[in-house]
Design a protein around this motif. Sequence first.
Motif, short mmCIF file in Angstrom:
data_model
loop_
_atom_site.label_atom_id
_atom_site.label_comp_id
_atom_site.label_asym_id
_atom_site.label_seq_id
_atom_site.Cartn_x
_atom_site.Cartn_y
_atom_site.Cartn_z
N PRO A 297 -1.02 40.46 6.26
CA PRO A 297 -1.46 39.72 7.45
C PRO A 297 -0.34 38.86 8.02
CG PRO A 297 -3.11 39.59 5.71
CD PRO A 297 -1.88 40.18 5.08
N LEU B 157 -4.34 41.68 10.72
CA LEU B 157 -3.92 42.88 10.00
C LEU B 157 -3.15 43.81 10.92
CD1 LEU B 157 -6.97 43.83 7.75
CD2 LEU B 157 -4.78 42.86 7.04
N PRO C 159 -9.11 39.97 9.38
CA PRO C 159 -9.98 39.89 8.20
C PRO C 159 -10.81 38.60 8.25
CG PRO C 159 -7.72 39.32 7.61
CD PRO C 159 -7.69 39.74 9.05
N LEU D 45 -15.48 40.34 2.38
CA LEU D 45 -14.43 40.45 3.39
C LEU D 45 -14.75 41.62 4.32
CD1 LEU D 45 -11.62 39.38 4.33
CD2 LEU D 45 -10.62 41.19 2.92
N ARG D 46 -14.77 41.34 5.60
CA ARG D 46 -14.96 42.40 6.59
C ARG D 46 -13.84 42.32 7.62
NH1 ARG D 46 -17.13 40.80 11.50
NH2 ARG D 46 -17.85 38.63 11.59
N ILE D 47 -13.63 43.42 8.31
CA ILE D 47 -12.59 43.48 9.34
C ILE D 47 -13.25 43.38 10.70
CG2 ILE D 47 -10.65 44.76 10.27
CD1 ILE D 47 -10.31 43.83 7.38
#
Length: 335
Positions: free
Chosen positions: A217, A237, A273, A285-287
Amino acid sequence: MYDVVLLSLASGAPAGSDTCGIGGSCCGGTDQQGAEQVTDRSCAEPGTRVPVLACGDALTAAGARVEYVTARSDAEIDDVLARLDGPPREDGLTWPDPESKTRVVIAAASGAQIRAVIRRLVRRFAPPPSKRPADLDESRTVPDLPALGVLPLDPARAGTPDDLIALLGLPRDPAAVAAAVLGDRIRRIDLLRTDAGSVTLDGTLLAGKDADGKPLPWRGRVQVDDAVLSDGEEGILACAVGNAGGYAQLDGIPLLSDADPGDGTVEVAVAVPVMTKARFRRPRLRIEVRRARGRAASVTPRDGEVQFVDDGVAGTLNRKRSWWTEAGAWAAYVS
């Protein structure tokens, strides 16, 4: 009938080198403003003369006068493009000739080589701000650039996500390219100009990676017109700046939703993220992907350099970079 120049870009680097030596603007070198160091490993390999000769034979059979030119420098590219100049103007500007009987075909092994020629075309015909003519569209900094033929030399790229020929809807077979060049159909295509003096045909992907190739990141301010996708305080990201759709995904993450090289806009996406929390559950954790469209975009790295790929050319960005759309600025012959 037409005079047709089949223009190839030759490697000027020493034998065994992976880079192309077209004055820093083809497959390797330093940006004119020193903001990036780029390297492209898709230069033409031995044997790519076969489609060039096949295209030339088809042009000759149709009655065209064909000349083969291999450019080893920006100056040699410029010599070819000068044949597309119009008659002298009272304001002294160099302007394309819409009635020209000369047509140029770029024999290109990569999008980077197509970009190299388009960049020289822009530099040739873009008037300085102090001499902006009254007949130039208010929304543009360049006139309608002359149409070019594009002959792809890399069959292995066909069907891949970064297949610029397919993304732009251009013919691929040498005979089809020849027929298109001698025809009257062209497709006007948007062009992204940058404040570094370059151009982008497909798009740019900014995504950091560590020594093991894992996503790293980075922080930066990302803005599209008045919309701020990231204010520089959070990790990113990936960021895609798209004219066409070559950078629509990264490692399975959908970035660009519908990049269109003919809609007059640039589409930008950032993948961020985000940690989500819920009662009695572990944080997950999700994008999160944020998208916006507009006429202009900018990316300002906050912490040193960020890696990027622009039209297949890799480099690093360490200061603000801006892109703006020149709607329908360049054109290619189509079947």
